[in-house]
Design a protein around this motif. Structure first.
Motif, PDB file in Angstrom:
ATOM      1  N   GLN A   1       0.830  -1.225   0.000  1.00 51.78           N
ATOM      2  CA  GLN A   1       0.000   0.000   0.000  1.00 51.78           C
ATOM      3  C   GLN A   1       0.858   1.267   0.000  1.00 51.78           C
ATOM      4  O   GLN A   1       0.375   2.344  -0.358  1.00 51.78           O
ATOM      5  CB  GLN A   1      -0.935  -0.003   1.212  1.00 51.78           C
ATOM      6  N   TYR A   2       2.118   1.156   0.413  1.00 49.17           N
ATOM      7  CA  TYR A   2       2.981   2.339   0.486  1.00 49.17           C
ATOM      8  C   TYR A   2       3.827   2.532  -0.781  1.00 49.17           C
ATOM      9  O   TYR A   2       4.516   3.533  -0.918  1.00 49.17           O
ATOM     10  CB  TYR A   2       3.921   2.233   1.698  1.00 49.17           C
ATOM     11  N   LEU A   3       3.785   1.540  -1.689  1.00 51.75           N
ATOM     12  CA  LEU A   3       4.682   1.580  -2.850  1.00 51.75           C
ATOM     13  C   LEU A   3       4.042   2.314  -4.023  1.00 51.75           C
ATOM     14  O   LEU A   3       3.684   1.721  -5.040  1.00 51.75           O
ATOM     15  CB  LEU A   3       5.098   0.149  -3.223  1.00 51.75           C
ATOM     16  N   THR A   4       3.930   3.621  -3.853  1.00 52.77           N
ATOM     17  CA  THR A   4       3.361   4.470  -4.900  1.00 52.77           C
ATOM     18  C   THR A   4       4.442   4.827  -5.913  1.00 52.77           C
ATOM     19  O   THR A   4       5.634   4.618  -5.668  1.00 52.77           O
ATOM     20  CB  THR A   4       2.787   5.738  -4.261  1.00 52.77           C
ATOM     21  N   GLU A   5       4.019   5.393  -7.024  1.00 52.88           N
ATOM     22  CA  GLU A   5       4.958   5.733  -8.088  1.00 52.88           C
ATOM     23  C   GLU A   5       6.083   6.634  -7.572  1.00 52.88           C
ATOM     24  O   GLU A   5       5.847   7.595  -6.849  1.00 52.88           O
ATOM     25  CB  GLU A   5       4.218   6.464  -9.216  1.00 52.88           C
ATOM     26  N   GLY A   6       7.309   6.290  -7.953  1.00 43.58           N
ATOM     27  CA  GLY A   6       8.457   7.097  -7.535  1.00 43.58           C
ATOM     28  C   GLY A   6       9.055   6.683  -6.198  1.00 43.58           C
ATOM     29  O   GLY A   6      10.083   7.217  -5.783  1.00 43.58           O
ATOM     30  N   ALA A   7       8.414   5.720  -5.520  1.00 44.99           N
ATOM     31  CA  ALA A   7       8.931   5.296  -4.215  1.00 44.99           C
ATOM     32  C   ALA A   7      10.203   4.460  -4.386  1.00 44.99           C
ATOM     33  O   ALA A   7      10.460   3.907  -5.460  1.00 44.99           O
ATOM     34  CB  ALA A   7       7.867   4.491  -3.476  1.00 44.99           C
ATOM     35  N   GLU A   8      10.972   4.408  -3.313  1.00 44.06           N
ATOM     36  CA  GLU A   8      12.130   3.512  -3.277  1.00 44.06           C
ATOM     37  C   GLU A   8      11.824   2.396  -2.294  1.00 44.06           C
ATOM     38  O   GLU A   8      11.434   2.666  -1.159  1.00 44.06           O
ATOM     39  CB  GLU A   8      13.379   4.264  -2.808  1.00 44.06           C
ATOM     40  N   LEU A   9      12.019   1.166  -2.749  1.00 42.86           N
ATOM     41  CA  LEU A   9      11.795   0.013  -1.879  1.00 42.86           C
ATOM     42  C   LEU A   9      13.135  -0.645  -1.570  1.00 42.86           C
ATOM     43  O   LEU A   9      13.881  -1.025  -2.481  1.00 42.86           O
ATOM     44  CB  LEU A   9      10.888  -1.010  -2.574  1.00 42.86           C
ATOM     45  N   TYR A  10      13.433  -0.766  -0.292  1.00 41.59           N
ATOM     46  CA  TYR A  10      14.594  -1.524   0.169  1.00 41.59           C
ATOM     47  C   TYR A  10      14.044  -2.782   0.809  1.00 41.59           C
ATOM     48  O   TYR A  10      13.456  -2.724   1.890  1.00 41.59           O
ATOM     49  CB  TYR A  10      15.417  -0.700   1.162  1.00 41.59           C
ATOM     50  N   THR A  11      14.190  -3.887   0.114  1.00 39.59           N
ATOM     51  CA  THR A  11      13.594  -5.122   0.628  1.00 39.59           C
ATOM     52  C   THR A  11      14.661  -6.162   0.920  1.00 39.59           C
ATOM     53  O   THR A  11      15.639  -6.280   0.192  1.00 39.59           O
ATOM     54  CB  THR A  11      12.570  -5.710  -0.358  1.00 39.59           C
ATOM     55  N   GLU A  12      14.450  -6.892   1.986  1.00 40.52           N
ATOM     56  CA  GLU A  12      15.344  -8.005   2.222  1.00 40.52           C
ATOM     57  C   GLU A  12      15.093  -9.056   1.150  1.00 40.52           C
ATOM     58  O   GLU A  12      13.990  -9.140   0.583  1.00 40.52           O
ATOM     59  CB  GLU A  12      15.138  -8.567   3.626  1.00 40.52           C
ATOM     60  N   ALA A  13      16.117  -9.833   0.825  1.00 43.51           N
ATOM     61  CA  ALA A  13      15.973 -10.925  -0.141  1.00 43.51           C
ATOM     62  C   ALA A  13      16.953 -12.011   0.250  1.00 43.51           C
ATOM     63  O   ALA A  13      18.073 -11.729   0.671  1.00 43.51           O
ATOM     64  CB  ALA A  13      16.273 -10.418  -1.548  1.00 43.51           C
ATOM     65  N   SER A  14      16.498 -13.237   0.136  1.00 46.27           N
ATOM     66  CA  SER A  14      17.329 -14.344   0.581  1.00 46.27           C
ATOM     67  C   SER A  14      17.473 -15.386  -0.537  1.00 46.27           C
ATOM     68  O   SER A  14      16.512 -15.675  -1.251  1.00 46.27           O
ATOM     69  CB  SER A  14      16.673 -14.913   1.846  1.00 46.27           C
ATOM     70  N   ALA A  15      18.699 -15.890  -0.697  1.00 47.83           N
ATOM     71  CA  ALA A  15      18.948 -16.894  -1.740  1.00 47.83           C
ATOM     72  C   ALA A  15      18.534 -18.280  -1.275  1.00 47.83           C
ATOM     73  O   ALA A  15      18.340 -19.185  -2.087  1.00 47.83           O
ATOM     74  CB  ALA A  15      20.428 -16.886  -2.122  1.00 47.83           C
ATOM     75  N   SER A  16      18.421 -18.448   0.039  1.00 47.14           N
ATOM     76  CA  SER A  16      17.971 -19.752   0.529  1.00 47.14           C
ATOM     77  C   SER A  16      16.511 -19.624   0.979  1.00 47.14           C
ATOM     78  O   SER A  16      16.099 -18.596   1.516  1.00 47.14           O
ATOM     79  CB  SER A  16      18.851 -20.226   1.680  1.00 47.14           C
ATOM     80  N   ASP A  17      15.772 -20.703   0.737  1.00 41.12           N
ATOM     81  CA  ASP A  17      14.345 -20.699   1.044  1.00 41.12           C
ATOM     82  C   ASP A  17      14.160 -20.920   2.539  1.00 41.12           C
ATOM     83  O   ASP A  17      14.637 -21.913   3.084  1.00 41.12           O
ATOM     84  CB  ASP A  17      13.656 -21.820   0.244  1.00 41.12           C
ATOM     85  N   SER A  18      13.515 -19.976   3.190  1.00 45.20           N
ATOM     86  CA  SER A  18      13.323 -20.081   4.635  1.00 45.20           C
ATOM     87  C   SER A  18      11.998 -19.411   4.987  1.00 45.20           C
ATOM     88  O   SER A  18      11.614 -18.424   4.362  1.00 45.20           O
ATOM     89  CB  SER A  18      14.491 -19.372   5.336  1.00 45.20           C
ATOM     90  N   PRO A  19      11.282 -19.951   5.988  1.00 46.78           N
ATOM     91  CA  PRO A  19       9.977 -19.351   6.316  1.00 46.78           C
ATOM     92  C   PRO A  19      10.086 -17.966   6.956  1.00 46.78           C
ATOM     93  O   PRO A  19       9.091 -17.247   7.017  1.00 46.78           O
ATOM     94  CB  PRO A  19       9.360 -20.358   7.298  1.00 46.78           C
ATOM     95  N   VAL A  20      11.263 -17.592   7.426  1.00 44.28           N
ATOM     96  CA  VAL A  20      11.363 -16.298   8.117  1.00 44.28           C
ATOM     97  C   VAL A  20      11.912 -15.184   7.224  1.00 44.28           C
ATOM     98  O   VAL A  20      11.861 -14.016   7.591  1.00 44.28           O
ATOM     99  CB  VAL A  20      12.217 -16.381   9.413  1.00 44.28           C
ATOM    100  N   HIS A  21      12.445 -15.570   6.049  1.00 39.81           N
ATOM    101  CA  HIS A  21      13.008 -14.555   5.159  1.00 39.81           C
ATOM    102  C   HIS A  21      12.296 -14.565   3.808  1.00 39.81           C
ATOM    103  O   HIS A  21      11.474 -15.433   3.530  1.00 39.81           O
ATOM    104  CB  HIS A  21      14.525 -14.758   4.997  1.00 39.81           C
TER     105      HIS A  21
END
Ligand code: ZN
Ligand code: ZN
Length: 232
Positions: free
Chosen positions: A166-186
């Protein structure tokens, strides 16, 4: 935009830690011990020379790779830099936990810092509740705020982007975590494959952070039109 004093996940040598300048305040997103040491080197001996008169720390959650350097930062700002630290907690419970950690466990000087909730701070920092560790259920947040005139969305540790959409409007910057291993917490990178190109099409810039495998995530970022979080 945000810059990073480290972009690694929990077991990396340099844990995730971002910052930006808000006039004469330096605003940190979490403060692991590695982030404190990088900041100490970046700022040098006299914060005034860099036009820094205070530090604000936005806390996402209380895992040690996110709050492990706050006590040291408070001590250092008190005894060496002589500037105040203001800590903004995403909820009352975390504010109380941080006060206990800093006063009771770390013995920080009471006048060296303040801990306020986002409501009390009242300065446009919106805590966004998310899902991460079951042990910290209800106490994991990202943040939405304005940095350098742009809407900035910082997920903290999360296993979903849903609360942030809901906060990702046009022009926004998103810094998101990303994980190469599959895990339920990431947030497994494969679960971002559809959504990142959609966000890009919406005019959102996407940066990956809290990386567990830089090499794999760098090539995924290139494929998806995202970038890795910029480290200073
Ligand atoms: Zn973490
Ligand atoms: Zn965590």
């Amino acid at each position: 935009m945000l810059r990073f004093l480290g972009r690694g996940s929990a077991f990396c040598a340099e844990n995730n830690c971002a910052f930006y300048y808000d006039n004469d305040r330096l605003v940190l997103l979490d403060c692991p011990m590695s982030g404190f040491h990088r900041l100490r080197l970046l700022v040098g001996e006299a914060p005034a020379d860099k036009n820094i008169s205070g530090i604000t720390v936005l806390v996402t959650h209380t895992h040690s790779d996110h709050i492990g350097g706050i006590g040291m930062l408070v001590h250092y700002c008190c005894y060496v830099w002589h500037i105040p630290v203001k800590i903004i907690a995403p909820c009352r419970e975390i504010a109380e936990d941080l006060r206990f950690m800093l006063l009771r466990l770390d013995g920080c000087r009471e006048t060296a810092f303040s801990v306020v909730t986002a409501d009390e701070a009242g300065s446009g920092f919106i805590p966004v509740p998310t899902e991460h560790s079951p042990e910290l259920a209800g106490r994991c947040f990202g943040w939405c705020f304005e940095a350098d005139g742009r809407r900035t969305v910082f997920t903290g540790d999360t296993n979903t982007l849903e609360p942030f959409m809901q906060y990702l409007t046009e022009g926004a910057e998103l810094y998101t975590e990303a994980s190469a291993s599959d895990s339920p917490v990431h947030l497994y990178i494969e679960r971002l494959r559809k959504i990142i190109p959609q966000l890009k099409a919406r005019g959102v810039s996407v940066y990956l952070m809290h990386l567990d495998d830089e090499k794999k995530l760098a090539s995924a970022a290139t494929e998806l039109g995202a970038e890795l979080a910029p480290v200073v």
